[in-house]
Design an enzyme around this catalytic site. Sequence first.
Site, short mmCIF file in Angstrom:
data_model
loop_
_atom_site.label_atom_id
_atom_site.label_comp_id
_atom_site.label_asym_id
_atom_site.label_seq_id
_atom_site.Cartn_x
_atom_site.Cartn_y
_atom_site.Cartn_z
N TYR A 59 10.10 -4.04 -7.37
CA TYR A 59 9.44 -2.80 -6.96
C TYR A 59 9.97 -1.59 -7.73
O TYR A 59 9.24 -0.61 -7.92
CB TYR A 59 9.50 -2.62 -5.43
CG TYR A 59 8.53 -3.58 -4.78
CD1 TYR A 59 7.17 -3.33 -4.79
CD2 TYR A 59 8.97 -4.79 -4.24
CE1 TYR A 59 6.26 -4.24 -4.27
CE2 TYR A 59 8.08 -5.71 -3.71
CZ TYR A 59 6.72 -5.42 -3.73
OH TYR A 59 5.82 -6.33 -3.22
N ASP A 97 -0.30 2.07 -5.66
CA ASP A 97 -0.02 3.29 -6.44
C ASP A 97 -0.64 4.50 -5.73
O ASP A 97 -1.35 4.34 -4.74
CB ASP A 97 -0.57 3.14 -7.88
CG ASP A 97 -2.09 3.01 -7.91
OD1 ASP A 97 -2.78 3.86 -7.34
OD2 ASP A 97 -2.60 2.04 -8.52
N HIS A 112 -2.31 -2.12 1.87
CA HIS A 112 -1.16 -2.93 1.44
C HIS A 112 0.11 -2.11 1.26
O HIS A 112 1.06 -2.58 0.65
CB HIS A 112 -1.50 -3.69 0.14
CG HIS A 112 -2.48 -4.81 0.36
ND1 HIS A 112 -3.14 -5.45 -0.66
CD2 HIS A 112 -2.89 -5.43 1.51
CE1 HIS A 112 -3.93 -6.39 -0.15
NE2 HIS A 112 -3.80 -6.39 1.16
P1 OAD Z 1 -6.56 -8.97 -8.88
O1 OAD Z 1 -5.55 -8.95 -9.97
O2 OAD Z 1 -6.67 -10.21 -8.09
O3 OAD Z 1 -7.99 -8.66 -9.47
C1 OAD Z 1 -8.20 -7.58 -10.32
C2 OAD Z 1 -9.67 -7.45 -10.58
O4 OAD Z 1 -9.87 -6.27 -11.34
C3 OAD Z 1 -10.29 -8.59 -11.36
O5 OAD Z 1 -11.43 -9.06 -10.68
C4 OAD Z 1 -10.68 -7.96 -12.70
O6 OAD Z 1 -11.90 -8.48 -13.21
C5 OAD Z 1 -10.86 -6.52 -12.30
N1 OAD Z 1 -10.68 -5.54 -13.39
C6 OAD Z 1 -9.89 -5.61 -14.48
N2 OAD Z 1 -10.03 -4.50 -15.24
C7 OAD Z 1 -10.93 -3.71 -14.60
C8 OAD Z 1 -11.50 -2.43 -14.86
N3 OAD Z 1 -11.19 -1.73 -15.96
N4 OAD Z 1 -12.39 -1.92 -13.97
C9 OAD Z 1 -12.72 -2.62 -12.85
N5 OAD Z 1 -12.21 -3.83 -12.57
C10 OAD Z 1 -11.33 -4.37 -13.41
O7 OAD Z 1 -6.27 -7.69 -7.97
P2 OAD Z 1 -6.72 -7.40 -6.48
O8 OAD Z 1 -8.02 -8.05 -6.17
O9 OAD Z 1 -6.60 -5.95 -6.25
O10 OAD Z 1 -1.61 -7.71 -2.68
O11 OAD Z 1 -5.59 -8.14 -5.67
C11 OAD Z 1 -5.59 -8.06 -4.27
C12 OAD Z 1 -4.17 -8.16 -3.77
O12 OAD Z 1 -3.54 -9.30 -4.34
C13 OAD Z 1 -3.28 -7.02 -4.22
O13 OAD Z 1 -3.41 -5.85 -3.43
C14 OAD Z 1 -1.92 -7.61 -4.08
C15 OAD Z 1 -2.18 -8.96 -4.71
O14 OAD Z 1 -1.37 -9.98 -4.32
C16 OAD Z 1 -0.34 -7.59 -2.26
O15 OAD Z 1 0.59 -7.43 -3.02
C17 OAD Z 1 -0.19 -7.67 -0.79
#
Ligand code: OAD
Length: 233
Positions: A59, A97, A112
């Site tokens: 972190y 963030d 989260h």
């Molecule tokens: P992921 O890393 O699973 O997914 C990120 C998504 O962002 C993917 O579907 C990409 O296609 C998309 N992406 C990448 N670049 C992009 C852009 N420029 N514009 C729009 N989309 C873009 O992240 P999350 O779904 O946020 O939880 O993950 C969910 C949770 O999993 C997080 O909050 C975290 C993680 O484990 C905890 O830590 C509790």
Amino acid sequence: MLAFSSNDCVFILTGAGTSAESGIPTFRDAGGLWRNYRFEEVASLAAWERAPRLVWEFYSMRRRVASAAKPNPAHFAVTELERALQDRLFLCTQNVDNLHRQAGSQRVVHMHGELFKSRCDRCARSPFDDTKTYDSDPKLPRCECGGRIRPHICWFGETPFGMDHIFQALARCSVFIAIGTSGVVEPAASFVRRVRGRARTIYIGPEEPANRDSFTECHLGPAGQILPQFLIV
Ligand code: OAD
């Protein structure tokens, strides 16, 4: 361009992709955090019990990266929409963030947790602002009560924050927009299923999410390019 009626209530769910263009790595894309770290070792209560220093290293690194980042056009587009819709917009982010706030969003639910807050792992002291990094300190931070100061983050196996408000807002919304989230992490991945059929459901990101079938519309591309033209009131 998305047109809103004066009765529309909009629920926006943002994920790591929303901050990708600000230079904050996502979790599951190439170069993502979970490609380089095992979440069981850095983001779980078991990890905290076993190796708190490793958790704080993780972190602290994320605090450094996020403190150098600035909001991108996707965050600003969401802020503009909030200004227009006021409390008819509910903004829920999975991101820890503070880029939505930096972009001027006033009401952000951080389901989260928040990277720049810490709390005691023992007493009921409220979470407090904390931008420090602890990876080079010989001693990890302690609370006055003797408990250990931990990041104010929802780790795997813990309950996300603000769920009551989130479910109320989902029940009320007529437009649901998910931005930059892979649709694999619960409970956020199921939000769209709760509203489909009665709300317009829209996904924005460069690739289809795992829960694509629940969306009526999918707009493929980087959020920073799509949103400023799409979210216009
Ligand atoms: P992921 O890393 O699973 O997914 C990120 C998504 O962002 C993917 O579907 C990409 O296609 C998309 N992406 C990448 N670049 C992009 C852009 N420029 N514009 C729009 N989309 C873009 O992240 P999350 O779904 O946020 O939880 O993950 C969910 C949770 O999993 C997080 O909050 C975290 C993680 O484990 C905890 O830590 C509790």
